[in-house]
Design a protein around this motif. Structure first.
Motif, mmCIF file in Angstrom:
data_model
loop_
_atom_site.group_PDB
_atom_site.id
_atom_site.type_symbol
_atom_site.label_atom_id
_atom_site.label_comp_id
_atom_site.label_asym_id
_atom_site.label_seq_id
_atom_site.Cartn_x
_atom_site.Cartn_y
_atom_site.Cartn_z
ATOM 1 N N MET A 168 -19.687 23.239 -22.026
ATOM 2 C CA MET A 168 -19.443 22.431 -23.228
ATOM 3 C C MET A 168 -18.718 23.461 -23.999
ATOM 4 O O MET A 168 -17.681 22.890 -24.561
ATOM 5 C CB MET A 168 -20.762 21.785 -23.582
ATOM 6 C CG MET A 168 -21.316 20.677 -22.986
ATOM 7 S SD MET A 168 -20.197 19.127 -22.696
ATOM 8 C CE MET A 168 -19.737 18.668 -24.337
ATOM 9 N N TRP A 184 -16.501 12.565 -27.336
ATOM 10 C CA TRP A 184 -17.408 13.471 -27.094
ATOM 11 C C TRP A 184 -18.810 13.026 -26.833
ATOM 12 O O TRP A 184 -19.696 13.534 -25.962
ATOM 13 C CB TRP A 184 -17.592 14.618 -28.085
ATOM 14 C CG TRP A 184 -16.203 15.478 -28.206
ATOM 15 C CD1 TRP A 184 -15.107 15.540 -29.202
ATOM 16 C CD2 TRP A 184 -15.891 16.830 -27.200
ATOM 17 N NE1 TRP A 184 -14.493 16.422 -28.695
ATOM 18 C CE2 TRP A 184 -14.750 17.168 -27.590
ATOM 19 C CE3 TRP A 184 -16.593 17.058 -26.168
ATOM 20 C CZ2 TRP A 184 -14.133 18.241 -26.914
ATOM 21 C CZ3 TRP A 184 -16.220 18.173 -25.353
ATOM 22 C CH2 TRP A 184 -14.884 18.676 -25.779
ATOM 23 N N GLN A 188 -20.815 13.915 -23.546
ATOM 24 C CA GLN A 188 -22.352 14.232 -23.624
ATOM 25 C C GLN A 188 -23.345 13.382 -22.821
ATOM 26 O O GLN A 188 -24.434 13.818 -22.055
ATOM 27 C CB GLN A 188 -22.912 14.349 -25.148
ATOM 28 C CG GLN A 188 -22.303 15.372 -25.884
ATOM 29 C CD GLN A 188 -22.843 16.736 -25.654
ATOM 30 O OE1 GLN A 188 -23.714 16.923 -24.829
ATOM 31 N NE2 GLN A 188 -22.158 17.656 -26.549
#
Length: 245
Positions: A168, A184, A188
């Motif tokens: 990340m 994002w 995730q």
């Protein structure tokens, strides 16, 4: 991909178990048509949308739909040439890399201006064998050697060792450097293997890096290579051929 300010979409769909429509190893074809495109990567478990408009590749898609629905995605050894097929090297067709990925047509739509919009689901990598005579419609076909990549059929259940925090951090630095954006939360939420597959396919790496990602031993090796490529980019290194955007 590749223009500044572009949004990168990460595939979030996860397969649970084997798709019942995917072929068993014994059902894989001994020969398949190939679509040579530089910088385009298909991986087992990935989904690749394609916009097909050239007559020979329209014929290829229709022929595949009438049979096993499989197309091999390969990269030309020397990028360039007509329609991305690569540059000739002496006699014969432009050479292609020795490893490609077979995909099954899972979505298909016609457009009013004569194009086909298809989606390939990545099934299994293969070694390129003997090239057959050019099909009368103009597309190329090769013999396939799937045996070295038999484990690809179990990609849905593959375990992966991923340093997610490092991934990340490297990914965020890469996106900042290239002025790219993404969802994002989707990144995730994506599973480790799914994330590595999707990023390897959609990020704008050069053809050599794409081929290296394809030929990585497994998803763990691919994840480590992907992180290395992202970190090299943030340090201003290009690995010899990474495209700058």
């Amino acid at each position: 991909m590749g223009s500044r300010g572009e949004t990168v979409t990460v595939m979030t769909e996860q397969r649970s178990g084997r798709n019942p429509f995917d072929p068993a190893f014994e059902q894989l074809p001994e020969a398949i048509p190939v679509f040579p495109l530089s910088g385009v990567l298909l991986l087992p478990g990935g989904r690749l949308p394609l916009n097909v408009f050239e007559p020979r590749y329209l014929a290829m898609v229709f022929d595949a739909l009438a049979g096993h629905r499989m197309i091999g995605m390969v990269q030309p050894a020397k990028p360039g040439g007509f329609a991305g097929d690569g540059l000739p090297a002496g006699e014969g067709p432009p050479p292609i890399h020795p490893v490609g990925c077979a995909g099954r047509i899972v979505q298909f739509a016609e457009t009013e201006d004569g194009r086909l919009l298809i989606t390939l689901a990545g099934i299994m990598r293969f070694q390129v064998g003997q090239e057959l005579a050019l099909h009368h419609s103009g597309y190329r076909r090769v013999m396939t050697h799937f045996e070295p990549y038999r484990d690809d059929l179990d990609h849905a259940d593959e375990m992966i060792d991923l340093d997610r925090p490092r991934m990340m951090a490297a990914l965020q630095a890469y996106f900042r450097g290239h002025k790219l954006s993404t969802d994002w939360k989707a990144v995730q939420d994506a599973g480790d293997r799914n994330l590595v597959t999707s990023l390897s396919m959609v990020l704008p790496f050069g053809p050599a890096e794409k081929q290296a990602l394809l030929e990585a031993t497994d998803s763990t090796a691919r994840a480590r290579l992907l992180i290395a490529l992202l970190e090299m980019d943030s340090r201003g290194e290009d690995g010899g051929s990474t495209s700058r955007h």
